[in-house]
Design a protein around this motif. Structure first.
Motif, mmCIF file in Angstrom:
data_model
loop_
_atom_site.group_PDB
_atom_site.id
_atom_site.type_symbol
_atom_site.label_atom_id
_atom_site.label_comp_id
_atom_site.label_asym_id
_atom_site.label_seq_id
_atom_site.Cartn_x
_atom_site.Cartn_y
_atom_site.Cartn_z
ATOM 1 N N ARG A 153 1.056 -0.962 0.053
ATOM 2 C CA ARG A 153 0.036 -0.017 -0.215
ATOM 3 C C ARG A 153 0.912 1.165 0.127
ATOM 4 O O ARG A 153 1.858 1.100 0.832
ATOM 5 C CB ARG A 153 -0.703 0.131 1.586
ATOM 6 N N PRO A 154 0.830 2.101 -0.784
ATOM 7 C CA PRO A 154 1.814 3.438 -0.918
ATOM 8 C C PRO A 154 1.936 3.988 0.231
ATOM 9 O O PRO A 154 2.912 4.272 0.673
ATOM 10 C CB PRO A 154 0.472 4.215 -1.997
ATOM 11 N N GLU A 155 1.000 4.008 1.158
ATOM 12 C CA GLU A 155 1.287 4.495 1.786
ATOM 13 C C GLU A 155 2.488 3.817 3.275
ATOM 14 O O GLU A 155 2.890 4.431 3.941
ATOM 15 C CB GLU A 155 0.105 4.929 3.523
ATOM 16 N N ALA A 156 2.149 2.770 3.186
ATOM 17 C CA ALA A 156 3.298 1.773 3.888
ATOM 18 C C ALA A 156 4.972 2.010 2.813
ATOM 19 O O ALA A 156 5.564 1.557 4.497
ATOM 20 C CB ALA A 156 2.939 0.354 4.146
ATOM 21 N N GLY A 157 5.023 2.869 2.017
ATOM 22 C CA GLY A 157 6.860 2.661 1.627
ATOM 23 C C GLY A 157 6.481 1.250 1.075
ATOM 24 O O GLY A 157 6.099 0.491 0.908
ATOM 25 N N PRO A 158 7.894 1.360 0.685
ATOM 26 C CA PRO A 158 8.685 0.110 0.417
ATOM 27 C C PRO A 158 8.491 -1.267 1.670
ATOM 28 O O PRO A 158 9.012 -0.304 2.668
ATOM 29 C CB PRO A 158 10.369 0.112 -0.482
ATOM 30 N N ALA A 159 8.934 -1.909 0.502
ATOM 31 C CA ALA A 159 8.798 -3.290 1.825
ATOM 32 C C ALA A 159 10.333 -3.697 2.771
ATOM 33 O O ALA A 159 10.080 -3.775 4.275
ATOM 34 C CB ALA A 159 8.811 -4.833 1.277
ATOM 35 N N VAL A 160 11.347 -3.122 1.669
ATOM 36 C CA VAL A 160 12.844 -2.823 2.529
ATOM 37 C C VAL A 160 13.235 -2.040 2.098
ATOM 38 O O VAL A 160 13.434 -2.285 0.918
ATOM 39 C CB VAL A 160 13.342 -4.356 2.616
ATOM 40 N N VAL A 161 14.184 -0.826 2.162
ATOM 41 C CA VAL A 161 14.128 0.172 1.645
ATOM 42 C C VAL A 161 15.867 0.100 1.746
ATOM 43 O O VAL A 161 16.277 1.088 1.028
ATOM 44 C CB VAL A 161 13.916 1.101 3.325
#
Length: 303
Positions: A153-161
């Protein structure tokens, strides 16, 4: 504190602390535990060993697995770790999963990009378990492309940064029984397969005694409640990841169920008259799903 970050401990040093306390069967002074687990030496790495111990204690405390008495500084196991015997890694991994997936450490999981408590690890696991275990082992370069194909979901950002967090994630995912190392490891341990069989096996054997037959859809629902990062689990849904539905296992869970059937600790069955069946992805019949009505837990052949 984020779990897949350099400020947090990896699971192995935490296990060392847990084993010491479980074996002692009584509170252990902080300095005594430090002396046993990171003894002073003339080697240049003693500072690193002490720092590793400090991180392990800090992370165990923040996960609610360790109590440090303010007055005496004594260490005591608590919460899901309280009754561990220090001999069973599987039980330790289960305690970690219970702590990591606790709702209070994952509130607002899909609402923002906060990288604190368990949120970073939970997001990464939920994304990773949408992947197909039959594909090649995933390294950081491949992970970046795969995250674009299946974003959160866009609000959650990337899974691993970043790559550093990916390396930490590999250690945690494997320790939790939610991923496997490839047989030909390579890549400095930073390649991973979304094979959740170890965790699924532990949960099913915890829930049901050998000989118990459970409707397959009901069984999968219970497994997802204990492992909410699986596809269609609570945390996966909160991140708007692909939802195969209540009656479809999805690639990672399908792989675990098929492995269980092949290894003999459970049996997949089909009653042609069953009112409720589960679809399992079977690589031996890729053009159509395998249908399963019931799962029977069997004696563990490896026990």
């Amino acid at each position: 504190m984020a779990l897949i970050n350099v400020d947090a401990s990896r699971p192995d040093p935490m296990w060392a602390v847990v084993r010491l306390l479980a074996h002692s069967k009584k509170p252990v002074p902080l300095n005594g535990a430090r002396a046993l687990l990171s003894p002073p030496t003339l080697a240049s790495g003693d500072k690193d060993a002490s720092e590793m111990f400090n991180k392990a204690v800090k992370t165990l405390r923040e996960l609610g697995l360790l109590h440090v008495a303010e007055s005496t500084g004594e260490l005591t196991l608590m919460g899901p770790a309280e009754h561990l015997d220090g001999q069973d890694w599987g039980a330790f991994a289960a305690a970690l999963r219970s702590a990591v997936f606790a709702p209070q450490r994952n509130s607002g999981l899909g609402d923002n990009e906060e990288q604190r408590e368990s949120r970073d690890l939970t997001r990464a696991l939920a994304w990773f378990l949408t992947l197909d275990p039959m594909g090649p082992a995933v390294d950081w370069d491949q992970a970046q492309d795969l995250m674009k194909e299946t974003p959160l979901r866009p609000e959650a950002g990337p899974a691993v940064v970043n790559a550093e967090r990916w390396r930490q994630f590999c250690d945690w995912a494997h320790a939790l029984g939610l991923a496997a190392r490839p047989l030909l490891a390579g890549g400095g341990g930073s390649r991973l397969i979304p094979d959740c069989t170890t965790a699924v096996r532990y949960v099913m054997q915890y829930l049901w005694e050998p000989g118990r037959q459970v409707n397959a859809v009901t069984a999968v629902r219970s497994v997802r409640e204990h492992l909410p990062v699986l596809s269609s689990g609570q945390y996966s849904l909160a991140l708007h990841l692909p939802n195969p539905g209540d009656r479809v296992a999805g690639p990672a869970l399908s792989f675990a169920l098929l492995r269980g059937n092949d290894e003999g600790w459970m049996r997949l069955e089909l009653d042609s008259d069953a009112a409720m069946v589960l679809q399992v992805s079977d690589p031996e019949q890729p053009s159509s799903p395998r249908y399963v009505s019931d799962i029977t837990i069997q004696e563990d052949p490896s026990a």
